[in-house]
Design a protein around this motif. Structure first.
Motif, PDB file in Angstrom:
ATOM      1  N   UNK A 129       0.815  -1.216   0.000  1.00 43.21           N
ATOM      2  CA  UNK A 129       0.000   0.000   0.000  1.00 43.21           C
ATOM      3  C   UNK A 129       0.848   1.265   0.000  1.00 43.21           C
ATOM      4  N   UNK A 130       1.880   1.282   0.836  1.00 37.76           N
ATOM      5  CA  UNK A 130       2.767   2.447   0.881  1.00 37.76           C
ATOM      6  C   UNK A 130       3.528   2.580  -0.436  1.00 37.76           C
ATOM      7  N   UNK A 131       3.980   1.448  -0.977  1.00 34.46           N
ATOM      8  CA  UNK A 131       4.698   1.475  -2.259  1.00 34.46           C
ATOM      9  C   UNK A 131       3.799   2.034  -3.350  1.00 34.46           C
ATOM     10  N   UNK A 132       2.552   1.557  -3.393  1.00 41.65           N
ATOM     11  CA  UNK A 132       1.609   2.047  -4.412  1.00 41.65           C
ATOM     12  C   UNK A 132       1.355   3.541  -4.263  1.00 41.65           C
ATOM     13  N   UNK A 133       1.281   4.009  -3.035  1.00 44.21           N
ATOM     14  CA  UNK A 133       1.053   5.429  -2.782  1.00 44.21           C
ATOM     15  C   UNK A 133       2.158   6.286  -3.390  1.00 44.21           C
ATOM     16  N   UNK A 134       3.411   5.895  -3.165  1.00 45.50           N
ATOM     17  CA  UNK A 134       4.531   6.685  -3.683  1.00 45.50           C
ATOM     18  C   UNK A 134       4.688   6.521  -5.192  1.00 45.50           C
ATOM     19  N   UNK A 135       4.461   5.314  -5.701  1.00 47.64           N
ATOM     20  CA  UNK A 135       4.539   5.129  -7.155  1.00 47.64           C
ATOM     21  C   UNK A 135       3.459   5.950  -7.860  1.00 47.64           C
ATOM     22  N   UNK A 136       2.271   6.006  -7.274  1.00 46.94           N
ATOM     23  CA  UNK A 136       1.196   6.800  -7.874  1.00 46.94           C
ATOM     24  C   UNK A 136       1.561   8.276  -7.901  1.00 46.94           C
TER      25      UNK A 136
END
Length: 232
Positions: free
Chosen positions: A130-137
């Motif tokens: 979830x955190x990874x997706x947040x920063x990639x987005x």
């Protein structure tokens, strides 16, 4: 026989160049205030543009310097910090804050994009999808040129795949495939097929595996695509 000297008074019409020059001078004389105002406006615009360019250049230098320092600190913590590397370690938390500062303080710059990607990679490594997706987005949304955006989209899709959000991964991969990106096309097609397969859509998965074989014949990826297709 001598050549007759023509008197300009005897000509039926004045010289065209002189006529235009005379008209131009008359216009300048009649509109001198307008001309001066226009020149002044051009000087102001030119000066403002020069200041803006200088400020942007200075901002980019600051962003690059801040990113360099943050990356160096992250490397130092990885090498000298606790093993295994953990985001919960006291030494790591300030580095995460430092990287977030670079990303948020210099929006729209490449250093900001890179900071978001590093943060995404760091959380991805820890399987915090979830955190990874947040920063990639955020990297995707940072309005970088197509190739950089597509690399962020690919990372986002991979995170979503690991989080079992196959529809989200498919949406991100289709954005890459709808662009002119060449470098990631084969991998994006394979990932698209893999996500369709994971969600149980065998027909779509086979279609994408066939597309890989069609576009990249006799390649390692086409062989892998055929092998995956045979497992459907």
């Amino acid at each position: 026989m001598s050549t007759p000297i023509l008197d300009r008074k005897d000509l039926k019409r004045p010289d065209a160049f002189l006529e235009k020059a005379s008209a131009a001078m008359k216009y300048l004389t009649d509109n001198i205030r307008v001309v001066i105002a226009a020149l002044g406006a051009l000087l102001v615009v030119g000066a403002a543009f020069a200041v803006y360019t200088s400020m942007q250049s200075s901002k980019l230098e600051q962003a690059n310097s801040a990113l360099f320092n943050a990356k160096a600190k992250l490397t130092e913590v990885r090498e000298k910090g606790p093993k295994p590397f953990s985001l919960n370690a006291a030494e790591v938390k300030p580095v995460i804050v430092q990287l977030e500062g670079v990303a948020n303080q210099y929006p729209g710059t490449q250093p900001s994009f890179e900071a978001f990607m590093i943060l995404g990679d760091t959380f991805f490594e820890q399987k915090d999808w979830n955190a990874a997706m947040n920063f990639y987005q955020k990297a995707v949304d940072s309005k970088q040129p197509g190739t950089l955006k597509n690399f962020a989209l690919y990372a986002l899709a991979f995170s979503k795949e690991n989080a079992k959000d196959h529809d989200g991964a498919i949406a991100a991969l289709n954005q890459i495939l709808s662009s002119d990106e060449k470098a990631l096309r084969a991998d994006a097609l394979m990932a698209l097929a893999r996500n369709y397969q994971s969600k149980g859509d065998k027909a779509k998965a086979a279609e994408q595996y066939n597309q890989v074989s069609k576009e990249f014949p006799n390649s390692a990826l086409s062989k892998a695509a055929e092998a995956h297709k045979n497992t459907l």
